[in-house]
Scaffold this motif. Structure first.
Motif, mmCIF file in Angstrom:
data_model
loop_
_atom_site.group_PDB
_atom_site.id
_atom_site.type_symbol
_atom_site.label_atom_id
_atom_site.label_comp_id
_atom_site.label_asym_id
_atom_site.label_seq_id
_atom_site.Cartn_x
_atom_site.Cartn_y
_atom_site.Cartn_z
ATOM 1 N N ASN A 109 49.434 37.399 -4.209
ATOM 2 C CA ASN A 109 50.511 37.175 -5.176
ATOM 3 C C ASN A 109 51.731 36.521 -4.526
ATOM 4 O OD1 ASN A 109 48.849 38.404 -7.071
ATOM 5 N ND2 ASN A 109 49.803 40.421 -6.827
ATOM 6 N N GLY A 110 51.479 35.620 -3.560
ATOM 7 C CA GLY A 110 52.542 34.860 -2.918
ATOM 8 C C GLY A 110 53.145 35.493 -1.688
ATOM 9 N N ALA A 111 52.801 36.748 -1.375
ATOM 10 C CA ALA A 111 53.351 37.434 -0.205
ATOM 11 C C ALA A 111 52.307 37.490 0.904
ATOM 12 C CB ALA A 111 53.797 38.842 -0.576
ATOM 13 N N ALA A 112 52.739 37.198 2.146
ATOM 14 C CA ALA A 112 51.814 37.200 3.272
ATOM 15 C C ALA A 112 51.264 38.596 3.514
ATOM 16 C CB ALA A 112 52.517 36.700 4.523
ATOM 17 N N ILE A 113 49.987 38.665 3.833
ATOM 18 C CA ILE A 113 49.343 39.938 4.147
ATOM 19 C C ILE A 113 48.566 39.790 5.446
ATOM 20 C CG2 ILE A 113 49.190 40.832 1.794
ATOM 21 C CD1 ILE A 113 46.395 39.697 1.592
ATOM 22 N N GLY A 114 48.561 40.825 6.247
ATOM 23 C CA GLY A 114 47.794 40.798 7.478
ATOM 24 C C GLY A 114 48.402 39.877 8.514
ATOM 25 N N SER A 115 47.616 39.555 9.528
ATOM 26 C CA SER A 115 48.055 38.706 10.630
ATOM 27 C C SER A 115 47.328 37.369 10.586
ATOM 28 C CB SER A 115 47.798 39.410 11.969
ATOM 29 O OG SER A 115 46.426 39.748 12.085
ATOM 30 N N ALA A 116 47.686 36.479 11.518
ATOM 31 C CA ALA A 116 47.079 35.148 11.552
ATOM 32 C C ALA A 116 45.595 35.240 11.879
ATOM 33 C CB ALA A 116 47.789 34.282 12.578
ATOM 34 N N ILE A 117 44.829 34.308 11.310
ATOM 35 C CA ILE A 117 43.381 34.249 11.496
ATOM 36 C C ILE A 117 43.044 32.886 12.080
ATOM 37 C CG2 ILE A 117 41.143 34.352 10.315
ATOM 38 C CD1 ILE A 117 42.685 35.879 8.047
ATOM 39 N N THR A 118 42.225 32.857 13.125
ATOM 40 C CA THR A 118 41.888 31.573 13.744
ATOM 41 C C THR A 118 40.649 30.937 13.138
ATOM 42 O OG1 THR A 118 40.650 32.731 15.476
ATOM 43 C CG2 THR A 118 42.958 32.181 15.939
ATOM 44 N N GLY A 119 39.820 31.724 12.461
ATOM 45 C CA GLY A 119 38.615 31.186 11.846
ATOM 46 C C GLY A 119 38.850 30.752 10.415
ATOM 47 N N THR A 120 37.764 30.533 9.688
ATOM 48 C CA THR A 120 37.861 30.065 8.304
ATOM 49 C C THR A 120 37.231 31.053 7.324
ATOM 50 O OG1 THR A 120 35.823 28.779 8.594
ATOM 51 C CG2 THR A 120 37.920 27.633 8.961
ATOM 52 N N GLU A 121 37.230 32.333 7.684
ATOM 53 C CA GLU A 121 36.772 33.347 6.736
ATOM 54 C C GLU A 121 37.369 34.695 7.102
ATOM 55 O OE1 GLU A 121 32.597 35.163 8.063
ATOM 56 O OE2 GLU A 121 32.448 33.024 7.531
ATOM 57 N N PHE A 122 37.398 35.574 6.121
ATOM 58 C CA PHE A 122 37.909 36.920 6.346
ATOM 59 C C PHE A 122 37.182 37.871 5.412
ATOM 60 C CE2 PHE A 122 40.769 40.087 7.789
ATOM 61 C CZ PHE A 122 40.992 40.929 6.718
ATOM 62 N N THR A 123 36.787 39.023 5.950
ATOM 63 C CA THR A 123 36.112 40.030 5.141
ATOM 64 C C THR A 123 37.045 41.212 4.914
ATOM 65 O OG1 THR A 123 33.929 39.407 5.958
ATOM 66 C CG2 THR A 123 34.149 41.590 4.974
ATOM 67 N N ALA A 124 37.375 41.447 3.674
ATOM 68 C CA ALA A 124 38.214 42.588 3.297
ATOM 69 C C ALA A 124 37.299 43.761 3.002
ATOM 70 C CB ALA A 124 39.049 42.243 2.078
ATOM 71 N N ASN A 125 37.456 44.834 3.787
ATOM 72 C CA ASN A 125 36.611 45.997 3.566
ATOM 73 C C ASN A 125 37.177 47.212 4.275
ATOM 74 O OD1 ASN A 125 35.447 46.344 6.368
ATOM 75 N ND2 ASN A 125 34.768 44.264 5.923
ATOM 76 N N GLY A 126 36.898 48.368 3.738
ATOM 77 C CA GLY A 126 37.161 49.650 4.368
ATOM 78 C C GLY A 126 38.450 49.725 5.149
ATOM 79 N N SER A 127 38.346 50.176 6.382
ATOM 80 C CA SER A 127 39.530 50.416 7.198
ATOM 81 C C SER A 127 40.192 49.125 7.661
ATOM 82 C CB SER A 127 39.146 51.259 8.422
ATOM 83 O OG SER A 127 38.175 50.577 9.193
ATOM 84 N N THR A 128 39.496 47.982 7.557
ATOM 85 C CA THR A 128 40.103 46.714 7.978
ATOM 86 C C THR A 128 40.679 45.944 6.800
ATOM 87 O OG1 THR A 128 38.030 45.484 7.747
ATOM 88 C CG2 THR A 128 38.475 46.514 9.880
ATOM 89 N N ALA A 129 40.632 46.540 5.625
ATOM 90 C CA ALA A 129 41.094 45.812 4.442
ATOM 91 C C ALA A 129 42.592 45.564 4.505
ATOM 92 C CB ALA A 129 40.755 46.587 3.181
#
Length: 313
Positions: A246-266
């Protein structure tokens, strides 16, 4: 010798001496005048043996926006001489302003051999000169170009962006190029044209595009989580990516081109609209197309850790 002839001889000698002295003074005066002319004659001055002038056209056409597929700009530049003496070109003075480092752009000059400049800078043995725009002077080798009397010559002038595009994305530079020529030791002409500047930009990072969201499952000893693997396109020049909810940054920078949102790492602990931005240093892209995700807790154990893909915009 009688008195009359002696007086005549005495009268002749001073006249001869005066004549010789006058000849020496005239000869010296002529030599000094020539030296002064050589030392003070400029492009706009007229002399007994001719005049030289220099004017350019075409330099503003070097304006350009560099991209990952267009890292060079080549244009013809016409140099004209309305004087009566041919003018060999000797140098290009370089001045720049702007945030794009001048050392990241290379200037190359060579004589046009056909009716148009080529699409790429020719290889040796073509006579050419090259230097970064951080140099104050680009010296032109003998034989690169001579502007004929009452005529013109066309040079090909190129600028090339060097280094990594992502490091300078979004920056710009305005160079000013001033051509000069010289006849003999001191008879010089410098281009006084007011149209000798141009602005070049480096394209900002392209926005990534979310191309897939894959529902999956993560198993643990106590609980099974629904996951959402978000995949986006790579952006040339980008060094990292960040997700936004919703326009607000979440999490930290990612160097790859995918991210999996799940469980404790969500990092997506609430549903909403997800976008991705590309980064290269302090330069960032526009947001990607949107992805809708939902989060829920089917059994009331760990609220918000189950993530599911929604529609991709």
């Amino acid at each position: 010798m009688n008195d009359a002839s002696g007086r005549a001889a005495r009268l002749i000698r001073p006249r001869t001496t005066i004549a010789i002295a006058l000849a020496l003074i005239l000869a010296m005066g002529s030599t000094v005048s020539f030296a002064a002319w050589r030392a003070t004659t400029t492009a706009s001055s007229a002399a007994s043996n001719g005049t030289i002038t220099l004017a350019s056209s075409g330099i503003p056409n070097l304006a350009h926006t560099y991209t990952s597929v267009e890292s060079s700009k080549i244009v013809p530049v016409t140099l004209s001489n309305s004087g009566s003496v041919a003018l060999p070109l000797t140098s290009v003075a370089i001045a720049t302003t702007g945030a794009l480092p001048a050392a990241n752009v290379t200037l190359t000059v060579w004589a046009r051999s056909g009716s148009t400049c080529p699409a790429s800078i020719p290889a040796a043995p073509t006579v050419k000169a090259s230097a970064s725009l951080s140099a104050s002077i680009l010296s032109l080798p003998a034989g690169l170009g001579t502007v004929p009397a009452a005529g013109s010559v066309v040079l090909c002038v190129a600028t090339t962006l060097t280094g990594t595009l992502g490091e300078v994305a979004g920056l710009s530079l305005t160079p000013t190029l001033t051509f000069s020529g010289r006849v003999g030791d001191n008879w010089t002409a410098t281009d006084p044209s007011t149209t000798r500047s141009f602005t070049q930009n480096v394209a900002g990072l392209a926005a990534p595009r979310i191309v897939d969201c894959i529902n999956g499952t993560r198993w643990t000893l106590l609980y099974t989580y629904d996951t959402a693997r978000i995949v986006w396109t790579a952006v040339p020049g980008a060094t990292s990516y960040r997700l936004y909810r919703n326009g607000a940054a979440i999490g930290s920078a990612i160097t790859g081109t995918e991210f999996t949102a799940n469980g404790s790492t969500a990092v997506i602990t609430q549903g909403g609209t997800i976008t991705v931005r590309a980064f290269a240093g302090s330069v960032q892209s526009e947001p990607s197309n949107p992805l809708t995700v939902t989060t829920y807790d089917p059994i009331g154990f760990v609220p918000g850790n189950d993530v599911r893909c929604g529609a991709i915009g």
